[in-house]
Design a protein around this motif. Structure first.
Motif, PDB file in Angstrom:
ATOM      1  N   PHE A 121      15.373  80.246  31.805  1.00 31.30           N
ATOM      2  CA  PHE A 121      14.746  79.205  32.770  1.00 31.30           C
ATOM      3  C   PHE A 121      14.717  77.844  31.329  1.00 31.30           C
ATOM      4  N   LEU A 122      15.853  77.456  31.461  1.00 32.03           N
ATOM      5  CA  LEU A 122      15.899  76.687  30.280  1.00 32.03           C
ATOM      6  C   LEU A 122      14.722  74.828  30.071  1.00 32.03           C
ATOM      7  N   THR A 123      14.062  74.432  29.728  1.00 32.29           N
ATOM      8  CA  THR A 123      13.619  72.925  29.452  1.00 32.29           C
ATOM      9  C   THR A 123      14.497  72.060  28.427  1.00 32.29           C
ATOM     10  N   ASP A 124      14.645  71.072  28.336  1.00 28.19           N
ATOM     11  CA  ASP A 124      15.350  70.069  27.602  1.00 28.19           C
ATOM     12  C   ASP A 124      14.929  70.354  26.142  1.00 28.19           C
ATOM     13  N   SER A 125      13.621  69.354  26.334  1.00 27.16           N
ATOM     14  CA  SER A 125      12.771  69.254  25.387  1.00 27.16           C
ATOM     15  C   SER A 125      12.109  70.580  23.897  1.00 27.16           C
ATOM     16  N   VAL A 126      12.524  71.568  25.365  1.00 29.52           N
ATOM     17  CA  VAL A 126      12.853  72.336  24.312  1.00 29.52           C
ATOM     18  C   VAL A 126      13.609  73.410  23.666  1.00 29.52           C
ATOM     19  N   VAL A 127      13.957  73.099  24.159  1.00 32.00           N
ATOM     20  CA  VAL A 127      16.117  73.783  23.420  1.00 32.00           C
ATOM     21  C   VAL A 127      16.237  72.952  22.092  1.00 32.00           C
ATOM     22  N   GLY A 128      15.715  71.729  22.335  1.00 35.62           N
ATOM     23  CA  GLY A 128      16.143  70.991  21.772  1.00 35.62           C
ATOM     24  C   GLY A 128      17.718  70.904  21.013  1.00 35.62           C
ATOM     25  N   PRO A 129      18.386  71.210  20.081  1.00 31.18           N
ATOM     26  CA  PRO A 129      19.687  71.587  19.333  1.00 31.18           C
ATOM     27  C   PRO A 129      19.943  72.808  19.746  1.00 31.18           C
ATOM     28  N   ILE A 166      13.566  66.798  37.398  1.00 34.81           N
ATOM     29  CA  ILE A 166      14.341  68.252  38.286  1.00 34.81           C
ATOM     30  C   ILE A 166      15.265  67.602  37.511  1.00 34.81           C
ATOM     31  N   CYS A 167      15.781  67.077  38.174  1.00 40.36           N
ATOM     32  CA  CYS A 167      17.304  65.783  38.585  1.00 40.36           C
ATOM     33  C   CYS A 167      17.537  65.659  37.392  1.00 40.36           C
ATOM     34  N   GLY A 168      17.186  65.402  36.279  1.00 43.65           N
ATOM     35  CA  GLY A 168      17.848  65.382  34.880  1.00 43.65           C
ATOM     36  C   GLY A 168      17.915  66.892  34.347  1.00 43.65           C
ATOM     37  N   GLN A 169      17.605  67.831  34.317  1.00 41.77           N
ATOM     38  CA  GLN A 169      17.381  68.722  33.472  1.00 41.77           C
ATOM     39  C   GLN A 169      19.078  69.291  34.337  1.00 41.77           C
ATOM     40  N   GLN A 170      18.719  69.616  35.838  1.00 39.94           N
ATOM     41  CA  GLN A 170      20.073  69.729  36.710  1.00 39.94           C
ATOM     42  C   GLN A 170      20.941  68.979  35.952  1.00 39.94           C
ATOM     43  N   GLU A 171      21.278  68.210  35.232  1.00 41.96           N
ATOM     44  CA  GLU A 171      22.423  67.375  34.601  1.00 41.96           C
ATOM     45  C   GLU A 171      22.206  67.901  33.639  1.00 41.96           C
ATOM     46  N   LYS A 172      21.691  67.705  32.635  1.00 41.86           N
ATOM     47  CA  LYS A 172      21.611  68.098  31.415  1.00 41.86           C
ATOM     48  C   LYS A 172      22.601  69.329  31.409  1.00 41.86           C
ATOM     49  N   VAL A 173      21.641  70.163  32.224  1.00 42.81           N
ATOM     50  CA  VAL A 173      22.504  71.496  32.433  1.00 42.81           C
ATOM     51  C   VAL A 173      24.232  71.443  32.168  1.00 42.81           C
ATOM     52  N   ARG A 174      24.662  70.232  33.036  1.00 45.22           N
ATOM     53  CA  ARG A 174      26.341  70.380  34.231  1.00 45.22           C
ATOM     54  C   ARG A 174      27.059  70.305  33.190  1.00 45.22           C
ATOM     55  N   SER A 175      25.993  69.025  32.128  1.00 46.77           N
ATOM     56  CA  SER A 175      26.881  68.616  30.959  1.00 46.77           C
ATOM     57  C   SER A 175      27.277  69.609  29.417  1.00 46.77           C
ATOM     58  N   ARG A 176      26.416  70.649  29.630  1.00 46.74           N
ATOM     59  CA  ARG A 176      25.933  71.257  28.657  1.00 46.74           C
ATOM     60  C   ARG A 176      26.831  72.799  28.837  1.00 46.74           C
TER      61      ARG A 176
END
Length: 266
Positions: A121-129, A166-176
């Motif tokens: 379960f990933l958080t964008d600001s934690v995963v970073g690069p 929530i939706c923002g991370q959905q899109e981030k995971v989709r793009s990655r």
């Protein structure tokens, strides 16, 4: 005599030419064989004589989960269910990891060699690069799920704020990763009805909490079938993520259980 000298010279020339233009051993083996060399050479499962479970500190191989899992959670009233523990008769538990702060390269090898169906379960600001690390985990069988963009406590926040996280991370995971997660874990395990509504609107099918926490790799209580285990990650000191997972796996084996894929049950 001259004929013999010519033959000997020809042989020497052939040998010299062969050395100068020797084919790389990997080239001779072919692509598939080369992959086997890379995977099972020094530092791989080969050092455990074909028994990778021993290399990872286990006494026996993990049992395969049932091919046809007993599903439990269903959506009611248009909102995703909140799942702390899966109600199933299958002798499985589920390994989950939060945030994405800890990127132990040996953990990738462990997941691949033991075929562990872990959920990240990933958080964008934690995963970073560090998304590349989780792409490698995904490629060896781990699933990637949603843990918000910035890890706020969601309960009490307005709908727009919760939906953006929530939706923002959905899109981030989709793009990655080219996927849209189905499962969502709210930071700190806190949520309200607004969280469930936002999760539903973002296309998530279940809100996943946990029934057992594995601090330091030691489950807080004896494991039972259906437990969702939250394995602590991001710890600066103490055992590595791989070592903590090994401790949980030993307890799983002691209880006659195995690891199931959470997505197959929800």
């Amino acid at each position: 005599m001259r004929a013999r000298a010519l033959v000997a010279g020809g042989l020497a020339a052939v040998l010299l030419t062969g050395c100068a233009q020797s084919v790389d051993p990997i080239e001779r083996l072919g692509k598939k064989a080369a992959q086997r060399v890379g995977s099972y050479g020094p530092g791989g499962p080969g050092r455990a004589h074909g028994r990778p479970y021993r290399h990872w500190g286990l006494l026996a191989p993990l049992q395969a989960p049932p091919r046809v899992p007993a599903r439990a959670a269903v959506r009611r009233g248009g909102l995703p269910p909140v799942v702390r523990r899966v109600g199933t008769s299958d002798k499985v538990v589920f390994l989950t990891y939060d945030d994405g702060a800890e990127r132990d390269p040996r953990f990738v090898d462990m997941v691949r060699e033991l075929r562990l169906p872990v959920s990240m379960f990933l958080t964008d600001s934690v995963v970073g690069p560090g998304y590349g690390h989780f792409a490698r985990l995904q490629s060896v069988g781990a699933s990637i799920q949603n843990h918000t963009l910035d890890h706020p406590a969601l309960r009490g926040l307005p709908y727009t704020g919760q939906r953006a996280e929530i939706c923002g991370q959905q899109e981030k995971v989709r793009s990655r990763f080219g996927i849209r997660p189905r499962l969502f874990r709210p930071p700190y395990g806190t949520y309200d009805r607004t969280t469930l509504r936002a999760a539903a609107d973002c296309g998530l099918s279940a809100v996943v909490l946990w029934s057992v926490s594995g601090e330091g790799g030691a489950p807080q209580r004896p494991l039972r079938a259906g437990d969702i285990v939250s394995v602590a990650s991001g710890e600066a000191t103490g055992p590595t993520l791989t070592e903590r997972t090994t401790r949980v796996l030993r307890e799983i084996e002691r209880r006659g259980l195995t690891v199931g894929r959470l997505e197959d049950y929800l």
